[in-house]
Write a protein that holds these residues in place. Structure first.
Motif, PDB file in Angstrom:
ATOM      1  N   SER A 373      43.475  47.831  37.027  1.00 21.04           N
ATOM      2  CA  SER A 373      42.851  47.824  38.351  1.00 21.04           C
ATOM      3  C   SER A 373      41.988  49.055  38.570  1.00 21.04           C
ATOM      4  O   SER A 373      40.893  48.966  39.140  1.00 21.04           O
ATOM      5  N   ILE A 392      39.745  44.092  44.844  1.00 17.28           N
ATOM      6  CA  ILE A 392      40.852  44.633  44.048  1.00 17.28           C
ATOM      7  C   ILE A 392      41.715  45.557  44.900  1.00 17.28           C
ATOM      8  O   ILE A 392      42.953  45.470  44.887  1.00 17.28           O
ATOM      9  N   SER A 432      42.385  41.749  39.024  1.00 16.65           N
ATOM     10  CA  SER A 432      41.290  42.647  38.650  1.00 16.65           C
ATOM     11  C   SER A 432      40.538  42.138  37.426  1.00 16.65           C
ATOM     12  O   SER A 432      39.299  42.179  37.388  1.00 16.65           O
TER      13      SER A 432
END
Length: 443
Positions: A373, A392, A432
């Motif tokens: 991420s 995200i 992500s």
């Protein structure tokens, strides 16, 4: 140094040379944040609680400074990569003007709202008083923070990472020295307590800005702040905010999360609130090196994307993710092995240490997977895709973790909050990877 070095040098040594100064700077910055908390903890647990409760507001100011700076950084790098120096100058000049405005507004609003904000989480008069004293002094330096971060992003955008390291180190070392002197009244200085901690931090930030100004004047950069570039340019302003606002939200969301979790944990014990504050101090020490790598990556990925070097863009992203994962793995080992000692740096309360070591070991289970991420979000910001990066962060800090923490607390009491962290990181990593793949077309 040739302006084209970002698309010509081999990727690994280039990324390391860009990231290493930022990693060093971030580590020192994290160290002085921890030392600041360590000295405040020596005043009283009420002082440490006040610092923990005011943290979300401080994080919000930093988020505005850094997030808008990300927009400035991205626009400068993209325009330089495309060979348009005049547009890069415009991005830097407009960015600085808006940053100064943000600083003035932050000073006024944060000082005025601090007592109310503290009162949302505690009725302890001593905690509210200490927090208000700290906030009044700390937020008086908001304009300094905004200007300093803008210079940082301008220097980073043109690859001058060592200069930003020098400025950050100067401010950090100043804070480290002044903290005990002003808090405890060493030498000719009066004992100022928590006010001394705030003032030491502000003076360190001021020194960083002074160093940036000296460097900017004596060692001109390829990008310049120009009065002629201040003329109205709605398109540029919209581009700055289109990247900057999502980046600000990315960084501000942890503040909302901390406030939300504080409201849950306060129902169990003040010790849980203190532990959460301690965790975020320790987490800073771990995640800031990763942030240093991402900061080194942003101008590289933006410059190469602007220049059409798409294969290099993908390689830069993959290498960044791998380096972040290595840092997170080391952090996981340290947290699992030395949890009691780490929590013990900030408190001598046996109950708080017991709660804290358990929390740290549980939360650290999600460190390694979080590198996905971190790298994806940073790469998307560097490519000017702020909205996708925001998706995200929303997953990591609101959409997943908030309801998950609330539900898990119904079954596991306060410990449910700790488990919500690592479960969220696993889910966010999957999201992500999908968002990055769909957002970045490298062909």
């Amino acid at each position: 140094m040739q302006d084209t070095f970002m698309k010509e040098r081999p990727i690994f040594p280039l990324l390391v040379s860009m990231a290493l100064p930022m990693v060093v700077s971030m580590l020192v910055n994290a160290l002085y944040n921890i030392v600041d908390s360590f000295f405040v903890a020596q005043i009283s647990e009420d002082a440490m609680t006040a610092l923990s409760l005011i943290y979300p507001m401080q994080n919000l100011v930093n988020a505005i400074a850094i997030g808008f700076g990300v927009g400035i950084n991205a626009q400068i790098a993209l325009h330089l990569g495309a060979g348009s120096k005049s547009r890069a100058d415009t991005a830097a000049t407009h960015g600085m003007a808006f940053s100064l405005l943000h600083g003035v507004l932050a000073t006024i609003l944060c000082i005025a709202l601090a007592p109310w904000f503290l009162g949302l989480f505690t009725q302890n008069a001593a905690v509210i008083r200490l927090g208000t004293v700290y906030a009044t002094i700390a937020f008086a330096f908001s304009t300094v923070i905004m200007a300093s971060l803008t210079f940082e992003k301008i220097f980073q955008a043109v690859g001058r990472m060592k200069l930003t390291m020098l400025a950050l180190l100067a401010g950090s070392l100043c804070n480290l020295i002044l903290d005990p002197v002003m808090i405890f009244g060493l030498g000719p200085f009066p004992r100022m307590g928590i006010a001394g901690a705030a003032l030491a931090t502000g003076l360190g930030q001021l020194l960083t800005l002074v160093v940036y100004l000296i460097i900017y004047i004596r060692k001109p950069t390829p990008v310049q702040l120009r009065r002629s570039a201040l003329r109205a340019d709605l398109r540029m302003d919209l581009q700055l905010y289109a990247i900057g606002v999502p980046a600000i939200l990315n960084l501000a969301l942890p503040s909302a999360l901390v406030s939300f979790l504080n409201s849950i944990l306060a129902a169990y014990s003040q010790s849980y609130v203190v532990v959460l504050g301690i965790y975020y101090k320790l987490q800073t020490f771990l995640y800031l090196p990763g942030s240093g790598i991402v900061q080194g990556m942003r101008p590289l990925i933006g410059y190469n994307y602007g220049a059409g070097e798409y294969r290099r863009v993908q390689k830069i992203y993959e290498l960044t993710a791998a380096l972040c994962a290595g840092i997170m793995a080391a952090g996981t080992v340290v947290c699992l092995a030395f949890a009691p000692q780490l929590i013990g740096l900030f408190t001598t309360n046996p109950e708080t240490i017991a709660i804290g070591q358990n929390a740290l070991r549980i939360i650290s289970l999600g460190f390694i997977v979080s590198s996905v991420s971190v790298a994806a979000s940073g790469a998307l910001e560097g490519l000017g895709k702020g909205a996708q990066s925001l998706i995200i962060s929303l997953c990591r800090y609101t959409i997943v973790i908030m309801p998950l923490a609330w539900v898990l607390c119904r079954f596991l009491a306060a410990e449910g909050v700790w488990h919500a962290f690592w479960i969220t990181e696993v889910l966010a990593a999957v999201i992500s990877a999908v968002v990055y793949r769909k957002s970045v077309k490298l062909s």
